[in-house]
Design a protein around this motif. Structure first.
Motif, PDB file in Angstrom:
ATOM      1  N   LEU A 116       0.813  -1.223   0.000  1.00 42.72           N
ATOM      2  CA  LEU A 116       0.000   0.000   0.000  1.00 42.72           C
ATOM      3  C   LEU A 116       0.843   1.268   0.000  1.00 42.72           C
ATOM      4  CD1 LEU A 116      -2.840  -0.952   2.502  1.00 42.72           C
ATOM      5  CD2 LEU A 116      -2.972  -0.785   0.019  1.00 42.72           C
ATOM      6  N   ALA A 117       2.124   1.139   0.339  1.00 37.37           N
ATOM      7  CA  ALA A 117       2.985   2.324   0.348  1.00 37.37           C
ATOM      8  C   ALA A 117       3.170   2.897  -1.051  1.00 37.37           C
ATOM      9  CB  ALA A 117       4.343   1.976   0.950  1.00 37.37           C
ATOM     10  N   LYS A 118       3.049   2.057  -2.060  1.00 37.83           N
ATOM     11  CA  LYS A 118       3.274   2.521  -3.434  1.00 37.83           C
ATOM     12  C   LYS A 118       2.233   3.564  -3.863  1.00 37.83           C
ATOM     13  CE  LYS A 118       4.354   0.795  -8.068  1.00 37.83           C
ATOM     14  NZ  LYS A 118       5.747   1.294  -8.015  1.00 37.83           N
ATOM     15  N   PRO A 119       0.914   3.289  -3.750  1.00 35.84           N
ATOM     16  CA  PRO A 119      -0.050   4.334  -4.128  1.00 35.84           C
ATOM     17  C   PRO A 119       0.016   5.542  -3.208  1.00 35.84           C
ATOM     18  CG  PRO A 119      -1.178   2.450  -3.148  1.00 35.84           C
ATOM     19  CD  PRO A 119       0.222   2.020  -3.420  1.00 35.84           C
ATOM     20  N   LEU A 120       0.328   5.312  -1.935  1.00 36.32           N
ATOM     21  CA  LEU A 120       0.427   6.443  -1.020  1.00 36.32           C
ATOM     22  C   LEU A 120       1.591   7.337  -1.396  1.00 36.32           C
ATOM     23  CD1 LEU A 120      -0.591   7.848   1.503  1.00 36.32           C
ATOM     24  CD2 LEU A 120       0.845   6.338   2.878  1.00 36.32           C
ATOM     25  N   MET A 166       8.330  13.887   4.513  1.00 36.20           N
ATOM     26  CA  MET A 166       7.531  14.765   3.653  1.00 36.20           C
ATOM     27  C   MET A 166       8.377  15.888   3.055  1.00 36.20           C
ATOM     28  SD  MET A 166       4.670  13.289   3.557  1.00 36.20           S
ATOM     29  CE  MET A 166       5.560  11.773   3.878  1.00 36.20           C
ATOM     30  N   LYS A 167       9.422  16.298   3.759  1.00 31.94           N
ATOM     31  CA  LYS A 167      10.311  17.318   3.223  1.00 31.94           C
ATOM     32  C   LYS A 167      11.158  16.777   2.076  1.00 31.94           C
ATOM     33  CE  LYS A 167      10.789  19.925   7.555  1.00 31.94           C
ATOM     34  NZ  LYS A 167      11.748  20.394   8.611  1.00 31.94           N
ATOM     35  N   ASN A 168      11.298  15.447   2.034  1.00 31.07           N
ATOM     36  CA  ASN A 168      12.142  14.820   1.016  1.00 31.07           C
ATOM     37  C   ASN A 168      11.326  13.897   0.111  1.00 31.07           C
ATOM     38  OD1 ASN A 168      14.951  15.680   1.987  1.00 31.07           O
ATOM     39  ND2 ASN A 168      14.094  14.769   3.832  1.00 31.07           N
ATOM     40  N   THR A 208      10.575   3.827  -0.762  1.00 28.71           N
ATOM     41  CA  THR A 208      11.232   2.819   0.082  1.00 28.71           C
ATOM     42  C   THR A 208      11.285   3.274   1.530  1.00 28.71           C
ATOM     43  OG1 THR A 208      12.594   2.049  -1.766  1.00 28.71           O
ATOM     44  CG2 THR A 208      13.369   1.535   0.450  1.00 28.71           C
ATOM     45  N   GLU A 209      11.618   4.544   1.750  1.00 25.47           N
ATOM     46  CA  GLU A 209      11.728   5.063   3.110  1.00 25.47           C
ATOM     47  C   GLU A 209      10.362   5.165   3.775  1.00 25.47           C
ATOM     48  OE1 GLU A 209      13.819   8.698   2.625  1.00 25.47           O
ATOM     49  OE2 GLU A 209      15.736   7.740   2.151  1.00 25.47           O
ATOM     50  N   LEU A 210       9.353   5.565   3.000  1.00 24.73           N
ATOM     51  CA  LEU A 210       7.996   5.625   3.539  1.00 24.73           C
ATOM     52  C   LEU A 210       7.515   4.234   3.936  1.00 24.73           C
ATOM     53  CD1 LEU A 210       5.318   7.162   4.074  1.00 24.73           C
ATOM     54  CD2 LEU A 210       4.714   6.689   1.681  1.00 24.73           C
ATOM     55  N   SER A 211       7.758   3.275   3.076  1.00 23.43           N
ATOM     56  CA  SER A 211       7.369   1.896   3.358  1.00 23.43           C
ATOM     57  C   SER A 211       8.021   1.398   4.631  1.00 23.43           C
ATOM     58  CB  SER A 211       7.740   0.993   2.179  1.00 23.43           C
ATOM     59  OG  SER A 211       7.466  -0.359   2.464  1.00 23.43           O
ATOM     60  N   ARG A 212       9.278   1.698   4.796  1.00 25.10           N
ATOM     61  CA  ARG A 212      10.014   1.236   5.965  1.00 25.10           C
ATOM     62  C   ARG A 212       9.457   1.853   7.240  1.00 25.10           C
ATOM     63  NH1 ARG A 212      11.490  -2.586   8.888  1.00 25.10           N
ATOM     64  NH2 ARG A 212      13.186  -2.154  10.338  1.00 25.10           N
ATOM     65  N   GLU A 213       9.130   3.148   7.210  1.00 24.69           N
ATOM     66  CA  GLU A 213       8.575   3.789   8.396  1.00 24.69           C
ATOM     67  C   GLU A 213       7.227   3.168   8.780  1.00 24.69           C
ATOM     68  OE1 GLU A 213       9.686   5.881  10.635  1.00 24.69           O
ATOM     69  OE2 GLU A 213      11.616   5.829   9.611  1.00 24.69           O
ATOM     70  N   LEU A 214       6.385   2.903   7.798  1.00 26.22           N
ATOM     71  CA  LEU A 214       5.100   2.279   8.078  1.00 26.22           C
ATOM     72  C   LEU A 214       5.271   0.858   8.612  1.00 26.22           C
ATOM     73  CD1 LEU A 214       3.094   3.516   4.961  1.00 26.22           C
ATOM     74  CD2 LEU A 214       2.856   4.323   7.325  1.00 26.22           C
ATOM     75  N   GLN A 215       6.239   0.142   8.064  1.00 23.71           N
ATOM     76  CA  GLN A 215       6.498  -1.217   8.540  1.00 23.71           C
ATOM     77  C   GLN A 215       7.024  -1.212   9.976  1.00 23.71           C
ATOM     78  OE1 GLN A 215       8.380  -4.041   5.653  1.00 23.71           O
ATOM     79  NE2 GLN A 215       8.370  -2.273   4.292  1.00 23.71           N
ATOM     80  N   ARG A 216       7.853  -0.252  10.303  1.00 24.41           N
ATOM     81  CA  ARG A 216       8.363  -0.154  11.673  1.00 24.41           C
ATOM     82  C   ARG A 216       7.233   0.150  12.649  1.00 24.41           C
ATOM     83  NH1 ARG A 216      13.581   0.585  13.066  1.00 24.41           N
ATOM     84  NH2 ARG A 216      13.087   2.223  14.560  1.00 24.41           N
ATOM     85  N   GLN A 233       7.652   9.385  17.552  1.00 28.02           N
ATOM     86  CA  GLN A 233       8.815   9.207  16.684  1.00 28.02           C
ATOM     87  C   GLN A 233       8.383   9.009  15.242  1.00 28.02           C
ATOM     88  OE1 GLN A 233      12.292   9.288  17.654  1.00 28.02           O
ATOM     89  NE2 GLN A 233      12.288   9.602  15.429  1.00 28.02           N
ATOM     90  N   PHE A 234       7.303   8.258  15.052  1.00 24.55           N
ATOM     91  CA  PHE A 234       6.791   8.066  13.700  1.00 24.55           C
ATOM     92  C   PHE A 234       6.431   9.418  13.089  1.00 24.55           C
ATOM     93  CE2 PHE A 234       2.990   7.926  11.013  1.00 24.55           C
ATOM     94  CZ  PHE A 234       3.481   7.188   9.940  1.00 24.55           C
ATOM     95  N   LEU A 235       5.736  10.256  13.841  1.00 25.76           N
ATOM     96  CA  LEU A 235       5.327  11.550  13.302  1.00 25.76           C
ATOM     97  C   LEU A 235       6.540  12.415  12.989  1.00 25.76           C
ATOM     98  CD1 LEU A 235       3.094  13.496  12.514  1.00 25.76           C
ATOM     99  CD2 LEU A 235       2.985  14.249  14.896  1.00 25.76           C
ATOM    100  N   GLN A 236       7.550  12.375  13.840  1.00 27.15           N
ATOM    101  CA  GLN A 236       8.776  13.125  13.575  1.00 27.15           C
ATOM    102  C   GLN A 236       9.435  12.649  12.288  1.00 27.15           C
ATOM    103  OE1 GLN A 236      11.500  13.331  16.924  1.00 27.15           O
ATOM    104  NE2 GLN A 236      13.254  13.638  15.586  1.00 27.15           N
ATOM    105  N   ASN A 237       9.527  11.338  12.115  1.00 25.74           N
ATOM    106  CA  ASN A 237      10.121  10.788  10.898  1.00 25.74           C
ATOM    107  C   ASN A 237       9.256  11.079   9.680  1.00 25.74           C
ATOM    108  OD1 ASN A 237      12.134   9.785  12.526  1.00 25.74           O
ATOM    109  ND2 ASN A 237      11.366   7.688  12.530  1.00 25.74           N
ATOM    110  N   TRP A 238       7.947  11.058   9.885  1.00 21.49           N
ATOM    111  CA  TRP A 238       7.011  11.364   8.803  1.00 21.49           C
ATOM    112  C   TRP A 238       7.238  12.777   8.283  1.00 21.49           C
ATOM    113  CZ3 TRP A 238       2.872   9.293   6.031  1.00 21.49           C
ATOM    114  CH2 TRP A 238       2.003  10.222   5.435  1.00 21.49           C
ATOM    115  N   ARG A 239       7.349  13.742   9.179  1.00 19.09           N
ATOM    116  CA  ARG A 239       7.541  15.139   8.762  1.00 19.09           C
ATOM    117  C   ARG A 239       8.847  15.294   7.977  1.00 19.09           C
ATOM    118  NH1 ARG A 239       3.903  18.601  11.093  1.00 19.09           N
ATOM    119  NH2 ARG A 239       2.838  17.922  12.990  1.00 19.09           N
ATOM    120  N   LEU A 240       9.880  14.583   8.408  1.00 23.97           N
ATOM    121  CA  LEU A 240      11.148  14.639   7.685  1.00 23.97           C
ATOM    122  C   LEU A 240      11.000  14.017   6.298  1.00 23.97           C
ATOM    123  CD1 LEU A 240      14.144  15.354   7.714  1.00 23.97           C
ATOM    124  CD2 LEU A 240      14.595  13.105   8.734  1.00 23.97           C
TER     125      LEU A 240
END
Length: 281
Positions: free
Chosen positions: A109-113, A207-209, A217-225, A198-205
């Motif tokens: 699901l990370a791909k369409p997101l 979104m900047k990139n 790949t990085e978004l998928s990893r954060e959601l998996q964690r 921590q998830f929200l902090q990583n999420w905001r970072l």
């Protein structure tokens, strides 16, 4: 958990719907429900909605073909092992195997997101991030007004209701075990919020990139964690909690009566058959 955070979690974690009593209907309408959950957090333009819908349909097709057969096999294996009381090692193993299935579903699901997030402007990203922040803050505020005794009572009641849905009416020993689990979870509440913060902090970072080639790949990893309850700063505390939970589930499994075991097997068989129908559709 308030409705807003439940909507976020449900939209992100497809496995929550697979556990529902109307699984086939829920699964076959995910292309409606996931955009609905997302719309509660950010307003998309019509062109952004089209991209998300198109990519989501592709992802759900992959999930049906790739992930549902794995889920079917895992449920079948669990039913076989449940013919005898589970060991600590088996409880632990099934926790991680089903968690891995959830992580793989999130990766699909990370791909369409990711494709959609890349199209959002800064105002939309701010709206989305603030909505997630508000959902977390709402949970914290609701918990802050409760005493520890109230938290324990509410959590124990929720756990007992869920357990009864899986194994039928509970006895006094089983109710006590679930009260014990409620105590573990209330005790871990600060750590659970640390994971979300921590998830929200990583999420905001992230979104900047979001235009980075590695964004998906990085978004998928954060959601998996997040699904796996991973956090480097407090992983020792989280692992201790998980081990306590594994042992309690082992004890709970050993406490099941023959009637409860048949009830649980029937529930798992029903879900497994629904998954088989979904695979063949």
């Amino acid at each position: 958990m308030p409705r807003s955070l439940t909507r976020f979690a449900a939209g992100a974690f497809i496995m929550l719907i697979l556990a529902g009593c109307v699984m086939r209907l829920g699964y076959n309408t995910l292309n409606y429900w996931i955009p609905y959950y997302l719309s509660g957090y950010v307003s998309l333009t019509s062109s952004q909605e089209r991209v998300f819908d198109t990519e989501l349909d592709k992802a759900l097709a992959v999930h049906r073909r790739q992930e549902l057969p794995r889920l079917h096999r895992q449920i079948l294996a669990l039913q076989s092992d449940l013919e005898m009381p589970l060991t600590f090692s088996q409880v632990r193993g099934y926790h991680f195997s089903f968690t891995a299935l959830g992580q793989d579903s999130v990766a699909v699901l990370a791909k369409p997101l990711a494709a959609t997030l890349k199209l959002l402007d800064e105002l939309q990203i701010a709206q989305l991030s603030n909505s997630i922040q508000s959902a977390i803050d709402e949970v914290k505020q609701e918990r802050e007004i409760l005493t520890t005794k109230q938290k324990l009572s509410k959590r124990a009641s929720d756990l007992q209701e869920t357990a009864a849905d899986w194994v039928g009416p509970l006895n006094s020993r089983q109710n006590m075990l679930l009260k014990e689990l409620a105590g573990y979870q209330v005790e871990m509440e600060p750590e659970f919020f640390t994971v979300w913060d921590q998830f929200l902090q990583n999420w905001r970072l992230l979104m900047k990139n979001r235009n980075s080639p590695d964004f998906e790949t990085e978004l998928s990893r954060e959601l998996q964690r997040l699904v796996a309850l991973e956090n480097d700063d407090i992983q020792a505390e989280l692992n201790f909690y998980l081990n306590r939970r594994f042992d309690l589930f082992r004890r709970f499994n050993h406490s099941l009566t023959d009637t409860q075991r048949r009830f649980l097997d029937s529930r798992l068989t029903s879900i497994r058959k629904d998954v088989a129908v979904l695979i063949s559709e």
